[in-house]
Write a protein that holds these residues in place. Structure first.
Motif, PDB file in Angstrom:
ATOM      1  N   LYS A  36       0.899  -1.153  -0.039  1.00 28.28           N
ATOM      2  CA  LYS A  36       0.035  -0.048  -0.017  1.00 28.28           C
ATOM      3  C   LYS A  36       0.794   1.474  -0.073  1.00 28.28           C
ATOM      4  CE  LYS A  36      -2.561  -0.196   3.544  1.00 28.28           C
ATOM      5  NZ  LYS A  36      -3.920  -0.611   4.654  1.00 28.28           N
ATOM      6  N   VAL A  37       0.605   2.205  -0.712  1.00 26.07           N
ATOM      7  CA  VAL A  37       1.473   3.495  -1.199  1.00 26.07           C
ATOM      8  C   VAL A  37       0.426   4.526  -0.780  1.00 26.07           C
ATOM      9  CG1 VAL A  37       2.955   4.840  -2.586  1.00 26.07           C
ATOM     10  CG2 VAL A  37       2.896   2.071  -2.932  1.00 26.07           C
ATOM     11  N   HIS A  38       0.886   5.289   0.055  1.00 22.44           N
ATOM     12  CA  HIS A  38       0.140   6.581   0.353  1.00 22.44           C
ATOM     13  C   HIS A  38       0.939   7.815  -0.444  1.00 22.44           C
ATOM     14  CE1 HIS A  38      -1.513   4.152   3.250  1.00 22.44           C
ATOM     15  NE2 HIS A  38      -2.436   4.923   3.280  1.00 22.44           N
ATOM     16  N   MET A  39       0.331   8.619  -1.317  1.00 24.68           N
ATOM     17  CA  MET A  39       0.966   9.670  -2.183  1.00 24.68           C
ATOM     18  C   MET A  39       0.433  10.736  -1.803  1.00 24.68           C
ATOM     19  SD  MET A  39       2.059   9.188  -6.039  1.00 24.68           S
ATOM     20  CE  MET A  39       3.065   7.791  -5.986  1.00 24.68           C
ATOM     21  N   LYS A  40       0.990  11.717  -1.442  1.00 25.26           N
ATOM     22  CA  LYS A  40       0.591  13.242  -1.443  1.00 25.26           C
ATOM     23  C   LYS A  40       0.685  13.808  -2.990  1.00 25.26           C
ATOM     24  CE  LYS A  40       2.048  14.377   3.359  1.00 25.26           C
ATOM     25  NZ  LYS A  40       2.927  14.881   4.131  1.00 25.26           N
ATOM     26  N   GLY A  41      -0.451  14.443  -3.212  1.00 25.69           N
ATOM     27  CA  GLY A  41      -0.351  15.184  -4.544  1.00 25.69           C
ATOM     28  C   GLY A  41       0.626  16.431  -4.353  1.00 25.69           C
ATOM     29  N   PRO A  42       1.399  16.435  -5.584  1.00 26.66           N
ATOM     30  CA  PRO A  42       2.384  17.418  -5.676  1.00 26.66           C
ATOM     31  C   PRO A  42       2.099  18.911  -5.458  1.00 26.66           C
ATOM     32  CG  PRO A  42       2.492  15.927  -7.348  1.00 26.66           C
ATOM     33  CD  PRO A  42       1.238  15.737  -6.847  1.00 26.66           C
ATOM     34  N   GLU A  43       2.845  19.748  -4.638  1.00 25.59           N
ATOM     35  CA  GLU A  43       2.515  21.035  -4.440  1.00 25.59           C
ATOM     36  C   GLU A  43       2.341  21.787  -6.106  1.00 25.59           C
ATOM     37  OE1 GLU A  43       3.557  23.386  -1.640  1.00 25.59           O
ATOM     38  OE2 GLU A  43       2.998  21.400  -0.490  1.00 25.59           O
TER      39      GLU A  43
END
Length: 154
Positions: A36-43
């Motif tokens: 499972k990967v949690h990825m923040k939306g890029p700035e």
């Protein structure tokens, strides 16, 4: 079972020093091949402020066969299918382009980069790619809207 050793090593590297905006865990402690990967939306992208859950599946023939990456969180993006599968179209993950020397961290960084810079010429969702090219403002609005609606916020 060289692949398990390599996967375990890559996993521990990613857990100890994850790339910016990305965190990784096993979907099930007993299975090294499903992550499972949690990825923040890029700035600065319309995905900023959202956190997207991705599923990464490794084939038992890894690293000789590429992993598959899919979005469990719905996302409005030309390179991700708009269905419940959320399949991601990444050039480097195609069997004919994959290199066994590629690392999972590079795959994840590439995926996050794709959020900041979609590749409409390599799109799975033609309609979204067209909108991205011809009406960027509307594309950004819809992508932001979907991010608010579907991606958990920090």
């Amino acid at each position: 079972m060289g692949s398990q050793k390599r996967i375990a090593k890559e996993l521990s590297e990613l857990v100890e020093s994850p790339p910016a905006g990305i965190s990784v865990e096993l979907a099930d402690e007993a299975n090294l091949y499903e992550w499972k990967v949690h990825m923040k939306g890029p700035e600065g992208s319309p995905y900023q402020g959202g956190v997207f859950l991705l599923k990464l599946s490794l084939p038992t023939a890894y690293p000789f066969k590429p992993p598959t990456v899919s979005f469990a969180t719905k996302i409005y993006h030309p390179n991700v299918t708009n269905d419940e599968k959320g399949s991601m179209c990444l050039g480097m993950l195609r069997a004919d382009e994959w290199k066994p020397s590629s690392k999972i961290s590079a795959v994840l960084q590439f995926a996050r980069q794709l959020l900041a810079e979609p590749m409409p010429d390599d799109a799975i969702e033609g309609r979204i790619a067209e909108q991205y090219r011809n009406d960027r403002q509307r594309y950004d609005e819809v992508a932001r809207e979907w991010t608010r609606k579907h991606a958990a916020h920090q």
